[in-house]
Structures are given as C-alpha cells and as structure tokens.
Design a protein around this motif. Sequence first.
Motif: not given
Lengths: 180, 180
Positions: A68-69, A73, A76-77, A80, B67, B69, B73, B76-77, B80-81, B84
Amino acid sequence: MGVDPGLTRCGLGAVEGRPGAPLSLVSVGVVRTPADDDIGARLVVIEAEIERWLDELKPDAVAVERVFAQHNVRTVMGTAQASAVAIVCAARRGLPVALHTPSEVKAAITGHGNADKKQVGTMVTRLLRLDAMPKPADAADALALAICHVWRGGVQHRLADALARARSAPRPAPARREDA
Amino acid sequence: MGVDPGLTRCGLGAVEGRPGAPLSLVSVGVVRTPADDDIGARLVVIEAEIERWLDELKPDAVAVERVFAQHNVRTVMGTAQASAVAIVCAARRGLPVALHTPSEVKAAITGHGNADKKQVGTMVTRLLRLDAMPKPADAADALALAICHVWRGGVQHRLADALARARSAPRPAPARREDA
C-alpha cells in the motif's frame, strides 16, 4: 513460499505444512542490495535470488505482501517494484501468486491485525518450533506470509470443496467467485 | 527505447538517432492487459512483450518513466510494478536503464515541463515526421521518453567527454559522478 518485498532487504521464507497439522521450516533468508546501486542492478539481484529459491524449493505457491502507498513514498515505490519481480518470477512459472495484506498476515499468525513485529516473530518462532527468532524481521515476516498462506489456502480449499458439494447437490448454488 | 509503464496500457516506443541529427521512428505500440486479470498474469504479458521488443529491436538503452506516488495510489502501485518489469528486462541483459521524470520528458520535448499530453504528442509527431499523432497517449509518451533519452544521453556524453579531457589535462578535475 513467502516474500516480504523490499529493495534494501527482501525477506524470503518457505514452510511445509497444511491447515490443522504442524508446520515446518524449509528455508529462510534475506536478499540485501546496496542502496547506492541503481534500481536495475538491485532488481536483477532480487530476481536471481528468487529464481534460485524457486528452482531449488519448487514451492506450490508464492505469497507476497500486498503493498500500500500509506507509508514513506520512496520506500513504497521500491517495495512495489521488488514485489513485481517476485510476482512475475512466480507467475511466469505458472505458480499461484497470493497477495496478503500486512494485517491479514498479523491476524492469521497472532490473532489480531495490529500485532507488532515482535509478536509476529515470536509466533513464527513458536509455530515452526525454532530455537531462535528468525532475523532480520523481514525474514520472519516472509515466514509469516508463508504460514498465513498455508492457513488461508486451507480455508479457501474448504470453501471450494463446500461450493463443489453445493453445486453437485440437486438445488444449484448461486455462482460466485471463490478467490474473493 | 522508451517505456511508459502501466498495467492497463504500457506504452512502448523506439527511435533511432543522435543529438543534433533528425530522429526516426523505429517502432511504436502499446501492451494492454485486462483489469480483471490477476496481477501476475498481467505482469507476465507485459514482460513477454517487452522481451519481444528487446529481442527484435536490440536497443542501445531503455528509458523508463520515473514513477512518483503523487497520483492515484492504486494506479501508482501498478505503474511501479510495470516499471519494475521493464527495468529488470533491460538490466538483466546489461542494457543501460535511464529513469526520466514526466517533467524532464516534457521539458526535453516541448521546452516546458508542464506541457500537456497533446503538446507532447504534437511535438513527437513533428520530431519524427509522422503523418498522424501516435495513439493512445501512452504510445506517444513512450516515444517522447525515447527521444528525451537520446537528447539527454547526448548531453551526458558531451559531459563525459569534457570530463575525460579535463582529467587528461595537467590539472586534475575533481572527481564527480557523470550520471547525476
């Protein structure tokens, strides 16, 4: 196998067992990557280590902490991104991937969703009959995820069994998704 | 090659060129994954398509949108994934990975960092001498990233050259990182 994703420390833990029977530790560890390496190099190291675990342990499923964000921040990135690597490693082998929230894991392991790290570590140690609490906390958290998954998986299996029985009964059960 | 990461739409774009010379379009496209598929299946599709591009186009470098945040939210997750996956695909081949922020890309392409999507799309169309603006916006953004990277890469090359000259000169230049 459980993965507590992170760039600086990515916890990995594997357990063997089924709901209602004692669990046993298969493996526990942590992948560390230097904060001053670039993100590509860090993700490649994490991927290689997860691949090695999957090759050697051949787990039935991979449980990854749902990100979760709500926290820092920047962290969390990275979390993720590390989680994406774990998810894609498992999914491209056709392994089931389950995402559990931190509070689901805490509730499964300790009985309450707002338990602290030490309580989770203590219960993991007790459930796996270990001599000492796995360190760092990321390693214990990965084991907690794996245990949570075995137990929740068990609940889901029982639900699926119950639904299958209901469907084969004379009166059809309403359609529903089993993985809600 | 530029990647505008996303789960629902992941923009991919490749250009050929060098700073100070006209650029040309190599390829542009978008990977779409269904929102009701699970995250593992979605990331595997994105990975497979990025791998196919890397195999076929053999780019010199991969530029991925950095990316933050700051937005929604949940989105954004996923972003980010997806980022990656793009980063790890490039990095495990040893390709340089560059992260550019949206405002760096906008500034490079249009001259101002708060340009809107249409202005970026218009400039991409003009710079690559295309008949029509690439659609969807994610595809145009991926090309913008690739163009930005060629141009910023050029600046970095010139900086590196200047530093190399300074280092070989009698008075040593102070040590510094070139990829700041």
